[in-house]
Design a protein around this motif. Structure first.
Motif, PDB file in Angstrom:
ATOM      1  N   VAL A 190       0.841  -1.201   0.000  1.00 10.01           N
ATOM      2  CA  VAL A 190       0.000   0.000   0.000  1.00 10.01           C
ATOM      3  C   VAL A 190       0.875   1.250   0.000  1.00 10.01           C
ATOM      4  CG1 VAL A 190      -1.824   1.261   1.205  1.00 10.01           C
ATOM      5  CG2 VAL A 190      -1.821  -1.240   1.195  1.00 10.01           C
ATOM      6  N   VAL A 191       0.490   2.228  -0.810  1.00 10.66           N
ATOM      7  CA  VAL A 191       1.239   3.469  -0.928  1.00 10.66           C
ATOM      8  C   VAL A 191       1.363   4.139   0.449  1.00 10.66           C
ATOM      9  CG1 VAL A 191      -0.828   4.831  -1.461  1.00 10.66           C
ATOM     10  CG2 VAL A 191       1.414   5.616  -2.245  1.00 10.66           C
ATOM     11  N   GLY A 215      -1.570 -12.636  -5.058  1.00  7.38           N
ATOM     12  CA  GLY A 215      -2.176 -11.755  -6.033  1.00  7.38           C
ATOM     13  C   GLY A 215      -1.582 -11.975  -7.412  1.00  7.38           C
ATOM     14  N   VAL A 216      -2.249 -11.437  -8.428  1.00  7.46           N
ATOM     15  CA  VAL A 216      -1.776 -11.583  -9.809  1.00  7.46           C
ATOM     16  C   VAL A 216      -0.436 -10.862  -9.985  1.00  7.46           C
ATOM     17  CG1 VAL A 216      -2.283 -10.991 -12.214  1.00  7.46           C
ATOM     18  CG2 VAL A 216      -4.114 -11.833 -10.713  1.00  7.46           C
ATOM     19  N   ALA A 217      -0.298  -9.674  -9.412  1.00  5.15           N
ATOM     20  CA  ALA A 217       0.940  -8.878  -9.518  1.00  5.15           C
ATOM     21  C   ALA A 217       1.374  -8.503  -8.105  1.00  5.15           C
ATOM     22  CB  ALA A 217       0.708  -7.642 -10.374  1.00  5.15           C
ATOM     23  N   PRO A 218       2.025  -9.411  -7.378  1.00  2.94           N
ATOM     24  CA  PRO A 218       2.218  -9.243  -5.934  1.00  2.94           C
ATOM     25  C   PRO A 218       3.271  -8.225  -5.529  1.00  2.94           C
ATOM     26  CG  PRO A 218       3.218 -11.282  -6.699  1.00  2.94           C
ATOM     27  CD  PRO A 218       2.472 -10.723  -7.866  1.00  2.94           C
ATOM     28  N   ALA A 219       3.843  -7.461  -6.484  1.00  6.31           N
ATOM     29  CA  ALA A 219       4.855  -6.465  -6.115  1.00  6.31           C
ATOM     30  C   ALA A 219       4.452  -5.048  -6.513  1.00  6.31           C
ATOM     31  CB  ALA A 219       6.198  -6.823  -6.753  1.00  6.31           C
ATOM     32  N   VAL A 220       3.204  -4.844  -6.913  1.00  7.70           N
ATOM     33  CA  VAL A 220       2.770  -3.514  -7.343  1.00  7.70           C
ATOM     34  C   VAL A 220       2.653  -2.566  -6.162  1.00  7.70           C
ATOM     35  CG1 VAL A 220       1.476  -4.430  -9.304  1.00  7.70           C
ATOM     36  CG2 VAL A 220       0.321  -4.079  -7.116  1.00  7.70           C
ATOM     37  N   THR A 221       2.519  -1.284  -6.485  1.00  5.24           N
ATOM     38  CA  THR A 221       2.168  -0.286  -5.475  1.00  5.24           C
ATOM     39  C   THR A 221       0.660  -0.091  -5.528  1.00  5.24           C
ATOM     40  OG1 THR A 221       4.290   0.854  -5.675  1.00  5.24           O
ATOM     41  CG2 THR A 221       2.461   2.090  -4.719  1.00  5.24           C
ATOM     42  N   LEU A 222      -0.001  -0.381  -4.418  1.00  7.35           N
ATOM     43  CA  LEU A 222      -1.458  -0.358  -4.373  1.00  7.35           C
ATOM     44  C   LEU A 222      -1.953   1.004  -3.886  1.00  7.35           C
ATOM     45  CD1 LEU A 222      -4.148  -1.927  -4.567  1.00  7.35           C
ATOM     46  CD2 LEU A 222      -3.777  -2.640  -2.197  1.00  7.35           C
TER      47      LEU A 222
END
Length: 823
Positions: free
Chosen positions: A301-302, A366-373
């Motif tokens: 999370v951002v 998650g599908v993209a487990p390293a994104v910034t949410l």
């Protein structure tokens, strides 16, 4: 028209079609209205006259179908009766397909072969209902709405866009004064939320008082449109989360789209890619403050920024006050829950988990487990939100350089011009917008998914089959795992639900949890996550435009069935990452429609071309089709640029009624080093059946223009050669509405959902007709089982339940002096 409706039975004119031996012949393509009931009886509240329904448990039809033809049924019933059980089937010499449902569930089957077919619709239990059955060939759908869409919106509020000239120098107080409103709030980019007195959100919109308030609001908005300087005025639509049911399951959804292999090809797993989830906010154990998110999401999370607004739920739907938050927009997108056992408020947490849950061998992946949410709260009480909040959030996200993809697992049916403008701006700024296609099981356009620059996502189960609730048609660009609680397609012993992060807030204590849900809400974040993987693998090449181009080229999906149901196919993460890493974008041209059908009622059609990537120059290399059958305008000449649209018309002098013809338009094209061929099948069916263009017995009414809409005069007419002739005698001078329609279920009302209806001059936009001392002649109007869209009417039509008949005493039209008309 079905040959044995309740109206036919009343007149002893019903022709049975209850069995294969009495099957009714229908065209190979077309739309038919019908009636069925497992019981008989008298309608409640019939009034002065008795209106009865009769037993008709099955309708059977025969048609010569092409392989892959789609047969679809929409069902409509009165709320006074229990939901019936309904089965639709098609049989072609032993090859068959069937679909079953209850109540108002749309049904759909596909012709398994080519040739004579028997189509059957059966019912058991429940009461009478009307239906609209459509038959269309592969690549074409006639399954269009047979009812007026009634999207939810907030009474006494409107979204307004002013002209640039009027906008300059206007503040909130000035705009409110100019529009005689009580207040105005800026939403950015020239859009305003305008309120009038009384102000307030109506939670229940089913009561007569609420219905009247909504109608008054629409009349007010219509008046706003005519105010000087107002470019757009539309309702403040309410959007809702597109999910259903709560049950834990296994993560069958990830291997279904080849994610494990995709992670190997894109090891960064979306690192540094910003994903905005516009939803109910995010679960936290301390919702009064920013942070302490669900452990499967917390690290992604951002970070907190006190000056940044992430909660856009305004006072009408906000439930923050239970934590002493100030009402309205704030910087904390925490989901405050609602304390209900079947809460919808952790919907955004579930969606976020599908995209961004950590790959740490705990909980779910998650599908993209390293994104910034980026959790952005736009849905409040009961998972609902309003258009003004969503527009404000979208305008903010459009300018945020750290956001790359926006997920909208929400939907309504209002085609908002203001929302589309905000979405288009986000797209132009490099943000892909992904939305849930809706859970109504129809091809009704659902917004925002149906907007041109939004990737609309339908849902499949673990067997890669369209979920029964998932919409199809124009709202679906592709499909992804959404689950189906009624199926166990992979035979793992569990219902096909999508498991993800969740929360529990019973008793005021917030506990992280997991849940299995179904819905197109669950399908959309799979696509948003895959885009993040692609963007992380090759950030320079992957853009919204390249994504659409690859999708059109078939490089991102697996073909799992008809494009009507599945769009471009099932999202495949490995293919998508491969496309991103390769970086090449071949130019492709897509025609719309993909096939053209002509008949006795239609001899021309527009053929539109969409080019991917957008803006590429395409040259015509060659054109081939049967020039004795059809013509193109403008003519396509080798060496010329491909136009955006051509008109295709039948050369009537070269075709003969009663015959069928077929050709294919083949267009060879080139764009730089790329080349391709477009093929559009064209069929011309000039066979005239006995019931061709016969929408059934019509009651033609002259109706009062006051709120009672009392029927003043009534005539009954039947079709002849594709039109109805009607007339009235000795009418009192005055103003009337002129309407016509069927009463298939014999309940004393015409123009109900599912029945044929005509209103003068245009269906959905009735206008007064003035009858004076002189004879009025030449009045024409057109009847149809279809209903106009909100876009064509300008505003929704709320609370319309048809026109009440005077009685059934008239059986034929008679000569007249005052009013006569055709069609």
């Amino acid at each position: 028209m079905d040959s044995d409706t309740a109206d036919d039975s009343r007149l002893n004119e019903a022709v049975s079609n209850d069995s294969p031996s009495t099957a009714q012949l229908i065209p190979a393509t077309g739309i038919l209205g019908g009636y069925l009931s497992a019981n008989s009886g008298i309608y409640p509240d019939s009034g002065e006259f008795v209106f009865q329904y009769v037993v008709d448990g099955q309708d059977t039809f025969r048609a010569d179908l092409a392989a892959g033809s789609m047969i679809a049924v929409q069902v409509f019933r009165d709320s006074d009766f229990l939901a019936p059980s309904i089965t639709l089937s098609v049989d072609q010499g032993g090859a068959s397909d069937s679909d079953s449902g209850a109540g108002d569930t749309p049904l759909m089957v596909t012709a398994p072969a080519e040739g004579p077919a028997e189509i059957s619709l059966r019912t058991a239990g429940g009461g009478p209902f009307r239906y609209v059955l459509s038959v269309s060939t592969t690549g074409v759908t006639n399954f269009q709405s047979s009812y007026y869409s009634e999207p939810e919106f907030v009474p006494d509020q409107a979204i307004v866009v002013m002209s640039p000239e009027e906008q300059d120098g206007l503040d909130s107080q000035g705009l409110a004064g100019a529009l005689s409103a009580s207040s105005a709030k800026s939403l950015g980019q020239g859009a305003w939320l305008v309120r009038r007195e009384p102000v307030g959100f109506v939670a229940s919109q089913s009561s007569s008082a609420s219905g009247a308030l909504r109608e008054q609001t629409l009349r007010w908005i219509a008046d706003l449109k005519s105010e000087p300087g107002v470019q757009v005025a539309e309702p403040n639509y309410i959007y809702r989360a597109q999910a259903d049911r709560d049950l834990s399951s296994l993560q069958w959804n990830l291997p279904l789209i080849s994610l494990p292999l995709a992670w190997q090809a894109a090891p960064s797993r979306g690192n540094a890619i910003g994903v905005a989830v516009m939803d109910t906010g995010l679960f936290t154990s301390t919702p009064q403050t920013y942070g302490d998110w669900h452990l499967d999401l917390d690290a992604n999370v951002v970070p907190f920024n006190s000056g940044r607004i992430l909660d856009y739920v305004s006072a009408d739907l906000d439930i923050d006050p239970q934590f002493n938050d100030r009402l309205g927009y704030d910087n904390n997108p925490a989901d405050p829950g609602d304390g209900k056992p079947q809460s919808s408020n952790f919907h955004g947490t579930h969606v976020a988990g599908i995209i961004a849950a950590l790959a740490n061998d705990e909980g779910v992946n998650g599908v993209a487990p390293a994104v910034t949410l980026w959790p952005v709260r736009v849905l409040g009480r009961d998972g609902a939100g309003t258009l003004d909040d969503l527009v404000a959030a979208m305008n903010w996200a459009a300018d945020n350089p750290d956001i790359d993809v926006i997920n909208l697992s929400l939907g309504g049916v209002g085609p908002s011009t203001v929302l589309e403008a905000a979405i288009n701006r986000a797209d132009s700024n490099g943000k892909l917008v992904v939305a849930a296609a809706g859970n109504q099981g129809t091809d009704d356009l659902t917004y925002p998914a149906a907007f041109e620059r939004v990737i609309g996502v339908g849902a499949v189960d673990a067997g890669k089959v369209r979920a029964s609730y998932s919409n199809f048609g124009g709202s679906v660009d592709l499909v992804a795992p959404g689950g189906d609680a009624t199926r166990d397609a992979n035979l793992d012993g569990n219902a096909d639900l999508v498991i993800s992060t969740w929360g529990v807030d019973d008793g005021g204590e917030f506990i992280r949890s997991y849940a299995g849900l179904q819905g197109t809400s669950m399908a959309a974040p799979h696509v948003a996550g895959v885009y993040a993987l692609m963007k992380g693998a090759n950030g320079e090449t992957v853009t919204p435009a390249s994504f659409r181009a690859w999708l059109a080229n078939g490089l991102l999906t697996e073909n799992v069935g008809s494009s009507i149901e599945y769009g471009a196919g099932l999202m495949n993460a490995l293919k998508s990452v491969d496309a991103a890493l390769d970086g090449s974008v071949n130019t492709i041209v897509l025609p719309s429609p993909s096939a053209i059908e002509f008949d006795l009622a239609r001899f021309s059609s527009d053929l539109d071309f969409t080019v991917y990537p957008e803006g590429e120059s395409v040259e015509v290399d060659g054109v081939a089709f049967n020039t004795d059958l059809i013509a193109l305008d403008p003519a396509l000449t080798p060496g010329d640029s491909l136009p955006g649209s051509v008109a295709v018309s039948v050369l009537e002098e070269n075709v003969v009624e009663g015959q069928t013809y077929a050709t294919t338009i083949e267009i060879d094209y080139s764009a730089g080093s790329d080349s391709g061929t477009i093929k559009i099948p064209v069929s011309i069916d000039l066979r005239a059946l006995a019931d061709e263009r016969d929408a059934g017995r019509h009651y033609v009414l002259l109706v009062s223009t006051d709120e009672s809409r009392e029927t003043i005069e009534q005539s009954v007419v039947s079709a002849r050669d594709g039109s109805y002739s009607f007339s009235f005698d000795d009418m009192e001078p005055g103003e009337y509405f002129l309407v016509a329609g069927t009463d298939m279920d014999n309940n004393g009302f015409i123009c109900e959902s599912g029945e044929a209806c005509a209103e003068y001059p245009v269906n959905g936009l009735p206008e007064k007709i003035v009858i004076g001392e002189e004879r009025v002649t030449g009045v024409t109007l057109s009847t149809s089982f279809r209903r106009p869209t909100i876009a064509s009417m300008g505003l929704p039509r709320i609370g319309f339940e048809g026109y009440r008949l005077k009685n059934h005493g008239n059986t034929a039209a008679e000569p007249v002096r005052n009013l006569e008309a055709n069609r």
